[in-house]
Write a protein that holds these residues in place. Structure first.
Motif, PDB file in Angstrom:
ATOM      1  N   GLU A   1       0.823  -1.211   0.000  1.00 22.08           N
ATOM      2  CA  GLU A   1       0.000   0.000   0.000  1.00 22.08           C
ATOM      3  C   GLU A   1       0.856   1.260   0.000  1.00 22.08           C
ATOM      4  O   GLU A   1       0.594   2.199  -0.760  1.00 22.08           O
TER       5      GLU A   1
ATOM      6  N   SER B   1     -10.080  -2.050  -0.105  1.00 22.54           N
ATOM      7  CA  SER B   1      -8.775  -1.424  -0.284  1.00 22.54           C
ATOM      8  C   SER B   1      -7.740  -2.435  -0.764  1.00 22.54           C
ATOM      9  O   SER B   1      -6.931  -2.136  -1.649  1.00 22.54           O
TER      10      SER B   1
ATOM     11  N   LEU C   1       2.677   1.794  -3.251  1.00 24.32           N
ATOM     12  CA  LEU C   1       1.748   2.321  -4.248  1.00 24.32           C
ATOM     13  C   LEU C   1       1.518   3.812  -4.028  1.00 24.32           C
ATOM     14  O   LEU C   1       1.500   4.602  -4.980  1.00 24.32           O
TER      15      LEU C   1
ATOM     16  N   ASN D   1      -5.786  -2.016  -4.251  1.00 31.83           N
ATOM     17  CA  ASN D   1      -4.327  -1.828  -4.215  1.00 31.83           C
ATOM     18  C   ASN D   1      -3.595  -2.967  -4.930  1.00 31.83           C
ATOM     19  O   ASN D   1      -2.627  -2.732  -5.657  1.00 31.83           O
TER      20      ASN D   1
END
Length: 474
Positions: free
Chosen positions: A191, A233, A194, A237
């Motif tokens: 995460e 999420s 990213l 992701n």
């Protein structure tokens, strides 16, 4: 003898139930019986298995007893706590304080802000926090890194944080926890990597930057411990990071689309986790339908999704959606409607036989509608002398707001075909056309068939281009 056997059975039943139970007690600093309570949630392969509001007593204490035969992550006031069956935990929640701030006007005019945590962590009495609070420690550590570094965050910082958490995880002797904690750490690592790419779009990274993808599996059992927002999420992701690793531009619309067809295909082809399929796949499809409507490509996906879904209720909902949206899609016969104009005269779709019908569905309270409506009106004026096309604005303002709609028409000098779908005399237009969001643009051809049920906005060149193409094919 029979009575003894019955009593023995009841005793064994009682022991079997009580033998698998987790008890979580504790307190919040500064709390009492008047303090707001908090939610506790827990998830497993079955989805959410616990959802409860917990209240404090006069001393700010609480107790939660939950029968379970498996280790679970309990989201206690949004803090993840790893709990084994038969464990008794005593935790201390951080204090919440309500602040006050000026909202303008005289100095004594104040408003209270929502309660905020004084600290970002919780504590535990009598047990090592390395086990039960390990997942929470991972969350807090990654969050603190982004707060501390902000604009100066580097790839080296991210890598170092990951290694620090790996060392912390290895201090635990609980195998199940270690596996789950590693998954959470890998997930947060991906995460933040990213996020770094998003904030540094011009930076070039080598293929090793994406190696964490080899460690993350959407079929990992730890996935089931995530809250619904965490699942969404994770899928987003993972999909985005994977596509970028293959050369996709991180700014591509598909990567930011909550209803991405690519995400659907990812879940159908690579995921066997029932919770992800039953919850997330269906939600992505629902979002896609609400924004883009039905198309032939989605038909194959819907069939595959329905086949892979294991929850009967979700499966039935997907079947219902497929039938509902495919009826009002490209080339389908447009459902008739009948509703009043500003003068009260009833107007129906049949009144426009032989014409192309361009429809703008809007409302006076809709800000995006207000942005796009002038473009629609400009086009309506441009084609006002063309007998082969009709521009129809349909307001979804409810009956109570009808006067507001009428006043708006007068203020904007709108005197074309302006209809009110919120009137009691109207047909069920919104239901028939699956209006789940506005502004919404619909184009219907001369034969009464739908050209596009989710046409581009009037502010986009594609809207007029569809009208011109339809006029030429007359």
């Amino acid at each position: 003898m029979a009575m003894k056997r019955k009593l023995l059975s009841l005793l064994l039943l009682f022991l079997s139930v009580s033998a698998f139970s987790a008890t979580i007690s504790g307190s919040r600093i500064g709390a009492n019986e008047k303090s707001s309570g908090f939610f506790v949630e827990a998830f497993s392969t079955k989805g959410r298995v616990l959802y409860k509001t917990v209240k404090f007593d006069e001393k700010g204490k609480f107790t939660l007893d939950f029968p379970t035969s498996e280790a679970l992550i309990y989201w206690i006031d949004n803090f993840p706590v790893y709990v084994l069956p038969n464990q008794n935990l005593d935790i201390i929640l951080p204090e919440r304080k309500t602040g006050a701030f000026l909202i303008g006007g005289p100095a004594d005019q104040k408003a209270t802000s929502p309660a905020m945590l004084v600290e970002s962590n919780m504590k535990m009495n009598g047990k090592s926090e390395i086990d039960n609070l390990l997942i929470n420690e991972i969350h807090v550590a990654w969050a603190d890194l982004t707060k501390e570094k902000k604009e100066t965050l580097s790839i080296k910082d991210i890598d170092q944080q990951y290694e620090n958490e790996v060392k912390l995880i290895n201090k635990s002797k609980e195998p199940g926890l270690v596996s789950t904690a590693n998954f959470y750490n890998d997930m947060r690592y991906m995460e933040l990597k990213l996020q770094y790419l998003r904030s540094h779009p011009s930076i070039k990274v080598d293929k090793n930057y994406f190696n964490i993808l080899d460690k993350i599996s959407l079929n990992n059992p730890a996935v089931n411990s995530l809250k619904a927002i965490g699942l969404r999420s994770l899928v987003t992701n993972y999909y985005t990071f994977s596509k970028v690793s293959q050369g996709a531009d991180i700014k591509e619309d598909d990567l930011a689309d909550n209803g991405s067809v690519g995400k659907m295909e990812l879940l159908i082809k690579k995921v066997n986790n029932e919770r992800l399929i039953n919850e997330q796949l269906s939600q992505i499809i629902i979002y896609h339908l609400s924004i883009n409507g039905w198309d032939t490509d989605l038909d194959k996906i819907m069939l595959a999704a329905t086949e892979k879904t294991t929850d009967p209720a979700v499966k039935q909902n997907l079947n219902d959606l497929r039938e509902k949206y495919s009826k009002v899609s490209k080339n389908a016969l447009a459902p008739d409607f009948s509703m009043p104009d500003a003068s009260g005269k009833m107007v129906s779709l049949n009144d426009f036989k032989g014409k192309i019908v361009a429809i703008d569905v809007w409302a006076t309270w809709c800000i995006p509608c207000m942005h796009s409506l002038p473009y629609f009106l400009k086009l309506r004026d441009k084609y006002k002398d063309n007998p082969n096309v009709a521009f129809v604005s349909i307001s979804t303002d409810n009956a109570k707001s009808k006067d507001k709609w009428l006043n708006f028409l007068k203020s904007k000098n709108m005197n074309g075909i302006d209809l009110h779908a919120g009137d009691e005399k109207s047909s069920s237009f919104e239901k028939a056309y699956n209006i789940t969001g506005i502004p919404r643009y619909i184009l219907i051809d001369q034969q009464g068939k739908i050209i596009e049920d989710h046409a581009p906005q009037a502010s986009e060149p594609g809207f007029e281009k569809l009208i011109e193409t339809a006029l030429k094919s007359k």
